[in-house]
Scaffold this active site. Structure first.
Site, PDB file in Angstrom:
ATOM      1  N   ARG A 108      -2.938 -18.540  46.612  1.00 35.64           N
ATOM      2  CA  ARG A 108      -2.860 -19.736  47.425  1.00 35.64           C
ATOM      3  C   ARG A 108      -1.627 -19.725  48.328  1.00 35.64           C
ATOM      4  O   ARG A 108      -1.663 -20.152  49.470  1.00 35.64           O
ATOM      5  CB  ARG A 108      -2.825 -20.971  46.510  1.00 35.64           C
ATOM      6  CG  ARG A 108      -2.911 -22.266  47.252  1.00 35.64           C
ATOM      7  CD  ARG A 108      -2.609 -23.512  46.433  1.00 35.64           C
ATOM      8  NE  ARG A 108      -3.119 -23.568  45.073  1.00 35.64           N
ATOM      9  CZ  ARG A 108      -4.382 -23.831  44.742  1.00 35.64           C
ATOM     10  NH1 ARG A 108      -5.271 -24.033  45.670  1.00 35.64           N
ATOM     11  NH2 ARG A 108      -4.735 -23.876  43.482  1.00 35.64           N
ATOM     12  N   TYR A 109      -0.520 -19.274  47.781  1.00 38.30           N
ATOM     13  CA  TYR A 109       0.749 -19.311  48.512  1.00 38.30           C
ATOM     14  C   TYR A 109       1.039 -17.960  49.163  1.00 38.30           C
ATOM     15  O   TYR A 109       0.485 -16.942  48.758  1.00 38.30           O
ATOM     16  CB  TYR A 109       1.879 -19.648  47.541  1.00 38.30           C
ATOM     17  CG  TYR A 109       1.799 -21.042  46.962  1.00 38.30           C
ATOM     18  CD1 TYR A 109       2.173 -22.142  47.723  1.00 38.30           C
ATOM     19  CD2 TYR A 109       1.355 -21.251  45.657  1.00 38.30           C
ATOM     20  CE1 TYR A 109       2.103 -23.423  47.189  1.00 38.30           C
ATOM     21  CE2 TYR A 109       1.284 -22.528  45.118  1.00 38.30           C
ATOM     22  CZ  TYR A 109       1.672 -23.610  45.886  1.00 38.30           C
ATOM     23  OH  TYR A 109       1.607 -24.873  45.371  1.00 38.30           O
ATOM     24  N   ARG A 160       3.144 -15.384  46.376  1.00 35.51           N
ATOM     25  CA  ARG A 160       2.954 -15.337  44.925  1.00 35.51           C
ATOM     26  C   ARG A 160       1.494 -15.601  44.554  1.00 35.51           C
ATOM     27  O   ARG A 160       0.779 -16.274  45.300  1.00 35.51           O
ATOM     28  CB  ARG A 160       3.883 -16.325  44.228  1.00 35.51           C
ATOM     29  CG  ARG A 160       3.760 -17.772  44.694  1.00 35.51           C
ATOM     30  CD  ARG A 160       5.106 -18.474  44.455  1.00 35.51           C
ATOM     31  NE  ARG A 160       5.043 -19.896  44.726  1.00 35.51           N
ATOM     32  CZ  ARG A 160       5.130 -20.440  45.938  1.00 35.51           C
ATOM     33  NH1 ARG A 160       5.215 -19.682  47.013  1.00 35.51           N
ATOM     34  NH2 ARG A 160       5.099 -21.754  46.089  1.00 35.51           N
ATOM     35  N   CYS A 211      -7.063 -19.503  24.302  1.00 36.32           N
ATOM     36  CA  CYS A 211      -5.793 -20.167  24.004  1.00 36.32           C
ATOM     37  C   CYS A 211      -5.645 -20.271  22.487  1.00 36.32           C
ATOM     38  O   CYS A 211      -6.627 -20.111  21.757  1.00 36.32           O
ATOM     39  CB  CYS A 211      -5.768 -21.577  24.588  1.00 36.32           C
ATOM     40  SG  CYS A 211      -5.643 -21.596  26.389  1.00 36.32           S
ATOM     41  N   CYS A 227      -6.237 -27.810  25.030  1.00 34.19           N
ATOM     42  CA  CYS A 227      -5.777 -29.124  25.488  1.00 34.19           C
ATOM     43  C   CYS A 227      -6.982 -29.866  26.052  1.00 34.19           C
ATOM     44  O   CYS A 227      -7.711 -29.317  26.892  1.00 34.19           O
ATOM     45  CB  CYS A 227      -4.740 -28.975  26.592  1.00 34.19           C
ATOM     46  SG  CYS A 227      -3.373 -27.872  26.184  1.00 34.19           S
ATOM     47  N   CYS A 234      -7.454 -29.878  29.961  1.00 35.42           N
ATOM     48  CA  CYS A 234      -7.289 -28.575  30.624  1.00 35.42           C
ATOM     49  C   CYS A 234      -7.785 -28.604  32.067  1.00 35.42           C
ATOM     50  O   CYS A 234      -8.925 -28.962  32.343  1.00 35.42           O
ATOM     51  CB  CYS A 234      -8.045 -27.501  29.855  1.00 35.42           C
ATOM     52  SG  CYS A 234      -7.922 -25.867  30.618  1.00 35.42           S
ATOM     53  N   ARG A 258      -8.368 -26.103  33.797  1.00 32.47           N
ATOM     54  CA  ARG A 258      -9.257 -24.960  34.007  1.00 32.47           C
ATOM     55  C   ARG A 258     -10.383 -24.950  32.975  1.00 32.47           C
ATOM     56  O   ARG A 258     -10.873 -23.890  32.594  1.00 32.47           O
ATOM     57  CB  ARG A 258      -8.404 -23.688  33.943  1.00 32.47           C
ATOM     58  CG  ARG A 258      -8.688 -22.733  35.070  1.00 32.47           C
ATOM     59  CD  ARG A 258      -7.581 -21.707  35.217  1.00 32.47           C
ATOM     60  NE  ARG A 258      -6.548 -22.169  36.098  1.00 32.47           N
ATOM     61  CZ  ARG A 258      -5.245 -22.095  35.852  1.00 32.47           C
ATOM     62  NH1 ARG A 258      -4.794 -21.555  34.737  1.00 32.47           N
ATOM     63  NH2 ARG A 258      -4.378 -22.540  36.727  1.00 32.47           N
ATOM     64  N   ASP A 287      -4.746 -33.938  36.865  1.00 27.77           N
ATOM     65  CA  ASP A 287      -5.729 -33.492  37.850  1.00 27.77           C
ATOM     66  C   ASP A 287      -7.031 -34.291  37.728  1.00 27.77           C
ATOM     67  O   ASP A 287      -7.293 -34.921  36.705  1.00 27.77           O
ATOM     68  CB  ASP A 287      -6.033 -32.000  37.652  1.00 27.77           C
ATOM     69  CG  ASP A 287      -4.872 -31.122  38.103  1.00 27.77           C
ATOM     70  OD1 ASP A 287      -4.131 -31.538  39.016  1.00 27.77           O
ATOM     71  OD2 ASP A 287      -4.713 -30.025  37.535  1.00 27.77           O
ATOM     72  N   ASP A 319      -0.791 -31.907  42.305  1.00 24.57           N
ATOM     73  CA  ASP A 319      -1.420 -30.665  42.758  1.00 24.57           C
ATOM     74  C   ASP A 319      -2.594 -31.103  43.628  1.00 24.57           C
ATOM     75  O   ASP A 319      -3.493 -31.809  43.164  1.00 24.57           O
ATOM     76  CB  ASP A 319      -1.861 -29.801  41.565  1.00 24.57           C
ATOM     77  CG  ASP A 319      -1.765 -28.316  41.872  1.00 24.57           C
ATOM     78  OD1 ASP A 319      -1.850 -27.952  43.062  1.00 24.57           O
ATOM     79  OD2 ASP A 319      -1.628 -27.513  40.936  1.00 24.57           O
ATOM     80  N   LYS A 353       0.971 -27.514  45.319  1.00 20.41           N
ATOM     81  CA  LYS A 353       1.791 -28.524  44.663  1.00 20.41           C
ATOM     82  C   LYS A 353       2.589 -29.344  45.664  1.00 20.41           C
ATOM     83  O   LYS A 353       3.259 -28.789  46.518  1.00 20.41           O
ATOM     84  CB  LYS A 353       2.734 -27.826  43.696  1.00 20.41           C
ATOM     85  CG  LYS A 353       1.977 -27.095  42.617  1.00 20.41           C
ATOM     86  CD  LYS A 353       2.910 -26.349  41.689  1.00 20.41           C
ATOM     87  CE  LYS A 353       2.156 -25.687  40.580  1.00 20.41           C
ATOM     88  NZ  LYS A 353       1.401 -24.516  41.023  1.00 20.41           N
TER      89      LYS A 353
HETATM   90  C1  LIG Z   1       1.382 -23.420  40.468  1.00 23.04           C
HETATM   91  C2  LIG Z   1       0.875 -22.253  41.167  1.00 23.04           C
HETATM   92  C3  LIG Z   1       1.744 -21.226  41.568  1.00 23.04           C
HETATM   93  C4  LIG Z   1       3.227 -21.263  41.317  1.00 23.04           C
HETATM   94  O1  LIG Z   1       3.834 -22.320  41.987  1.00 23.04           O
HETATM   95  P1  LIG Z   1       5.419 -22.517  41.949  1.00 23.04           P
HETATM   96  O2  LIG Z   1       5.649 -23.802  42.661  1.00 23.04           O
HETATM   97  O3  LIG Z   1       6.000 -21.318  42.624  1.00 23.04           O
HETATM   98  O4  LIG Z   1       5.822 -22.564  40.494  1.00 23.04           O
HETATM   99  C5  LIG Z   1       1.203 -20.156  42.248  1.00 23.04           C
HETATM  100  N1  LIG Z   1      -0.099 -20.086  42.525  1.00 23.04           N
HETATM  101  C6  LIG Z   1      -0.949 -21.056  42.174  1.00 23.04           C
HETATM  102  C7  LIG Z   1      -2.386 -20.951  42.538  1.00 23.04           C
HETATM  103  C8  LIG Z   1      -0.491 -22.180  41.484  1.00 23.04           C
HETATM  104  O5  LIG Z   1      -1.345 -23.144  41.120  1.00 23.04           O
END
Ligand SMILES: *Cc1c(COP(=O)(O)O)cnc(C)c1O
Length: 446
Positions: A115-116, A119, A128, A132, A135, A137, A296, A333, A340
């Protein structure tokens, strides 16, 4: 010295020898999931009994260690609500979704959510130690047949090798720490072979559900793959036991920075006093509160939702009132997959062209006089600006400030505004100077 916390065992486990109780494999193979098993620990409510008797409900499994932390006489126990289903899980609500964060849409290969810009989230298992009820997911977690295959793992590694902008891989699932130790090690080793992956993070509730899993063998293995970070998931101070404190001590001694992600939930931790106790206990066990999530819009978890304002109220009660290290960021989120979004109370009350008006946590109102002379940072003489890494089309609002673009337009904007009119000066790209203050572009590029 490790802080002292309590250690509990439900009476039905009184006769279990310590070697078994402290063995994570024994804990996993003795998890409770039926009406009959759970009723040996406490009397179920009608709603819980009904849910447990329902087919196709999100998976139930609770370790003997974790169920022992529940007060058997309190049907509203905050730990019980997290792991014992109730019939309210079957009640739909407005805006409920199966995949509220649109993770599947962001998956270039199965189990990898990109997404980002820099990362990725890598889902390595659907299993798990305990499940939870809320969850995020739940559409995939718990189902052993949905777990990721060797072939999918190879696809994930291949994608990461070919995607050099990824410098941070977050292992999640499911819970990566329930994987067989050899498999987890192989994942870490394969990731470490990719030179552009700088940090690896693990998201795990194993230290909370199954602290005996954090053995010296595990921490010695993890230590080989530094820099490695780990986020645990604690929602209520009652989850902080002597066993969890010992587990986080081992992890911290292995040099792993620890964070906590919790979810704000009605009837569990929607109280600023509970939250203050939680974050202060977390820092005592060397865990830094990282995120507090708004619940969520996930199916089955509507009854846990609070108004967003509750999170603002909690941050108001924490910031200034306790150590800055103990204050998490409150996060929504974004439904639909925007990632986020942090929210907090407003501290900026007003501003003029040379002064801002601020308030502190006590309501003290002050002014900050801006500098009357400020030599703007000069991107043309800054080596970092000149050699900055190109953002892969996700530079966003920071990109506007950095002079990459002048505007961001909603989808279809140009078409909608095409009135067949005269040439607007903004249409002539050559006449837009991207060089505004803050632009990293050098004279010769423009
Ligand atoms: C939460 C999340 C991250 C990590 O987010 P940070 O703000 O860097 O901790 C990375 N990818 C996805 C898809 C996420 O949901």
């Amino acid at each position: 010295m490790i802080a002292k916390f309590t250690s509990r065992r439900a009476p039905i486990y009184d006769d279990i020898p310590d070697e078994k109780w402290n063995n994570w494999r024994w804990q996993l193979s003795h998890r409770l999931n039926t009406v009959e098993e759970i009723e040996k620990v406490f009397k179920l409510t009608d709603s819980e009994r009904k849910a447990l008797a329902t087919q196709n409900l999100f998976r139930v499994d609770i370790t003997p260690y974790f169920i022992s932390l529940i007060d058997p006489d309190n049907p509203n126990d905050p730990i019980r609500k997290q792991v014992v289903p109730t019939a309210t899980e079957m009640v739909p609500f407005t805006a409920m979704m199966e995949d509220s964060l649109a993770e599947d849409k962001h998956s270039p290969v199965p189990g990898l959510v990109h997404r980002y810009p820099d990362r990725v989230l890598m889902l390595v298992t659907t299993q798990c130690a305990t499940y939870c009820r809320y969850c995020t997911r739940s559409r995939i977690v718990g189902d052993p047949s949905a777990t990721f295959s060797r072939d999918e793992f190879e696809q994930q590694i291949e994608y990461l090798k070919n995607t050099p902008q990824v410098r941070d891989v977050l292992l999640s699932g499911g819970d990566p720490l329930v994987l067989a130790p050899k498999i987890l090690e192989e994942i870490l080793r394969r990731l470490r072979e990719i030179p552009h992956i700088e940090i690896i993070r693990i998201g795990s509730r194993v230290p909370v559900f199954l602290p005996m899993r954090v053995t010296s063998e595990l921490t010695e293995m993890l230590e080989k793959y530094h820099p490695l970070w780990l986020n645990i998931h604690v929602n209520h101070p009652n989850e902080i036991s002597e066993e969890l404190a010992e587990a986080t001590d081992k992890l911290a001694k292995a040099g792993i920075p620890l964070g906590n992600q919790s979810v704000l939930m009605a009837g569990i931790n929607d109280c600023s006093h509970i939250q203050r106790d939680l974050v202060q206990k977390l820092v005592r066990i060397r865990v830094r509160p990282y995120y507090l999530y708004q619940a969520d819009l996930v199916e089955g978890a509507g009854h846990f939702r609070t108004p967003v304002a509750k999170g603002i109220e909690i941050i108001e009660a924490l910031r200034g009132h306790t150590s800055g290290y103990a204050v998490p960021q409150f996060i929504v989120d974004a439904p639909g997959g925007g990632g986020k979004i942090p929210l907090q109370p407003n501290y900026l009350l007003s501003s003029s062209d040379h002064k801002i008006v601020l308030r502190n946590y006590e309501g003290y109102i002050t002014t900050y006089e801006e500098p009357s002379e400020y030599q703007h940072h000069n991107p043309k003489t800054c080596a970092y600006c000149q050699n900055k890494r190109p953002e892969p089309g996700q530079s966003g609002i920071a990109g506007l400030l950095d002079g990459e673009q002048m505007f961001i337009k909603p989808e279809g904007f140009d078409l909608l505004h095409e009135r067949g009119g005269i040439q607007h000066r903004l249409k002539d790209d050559a006449k837009w100077q991207p060089l505004g203050i803050g632009s990293g572009k050098s004279e010769k590029d423009s």
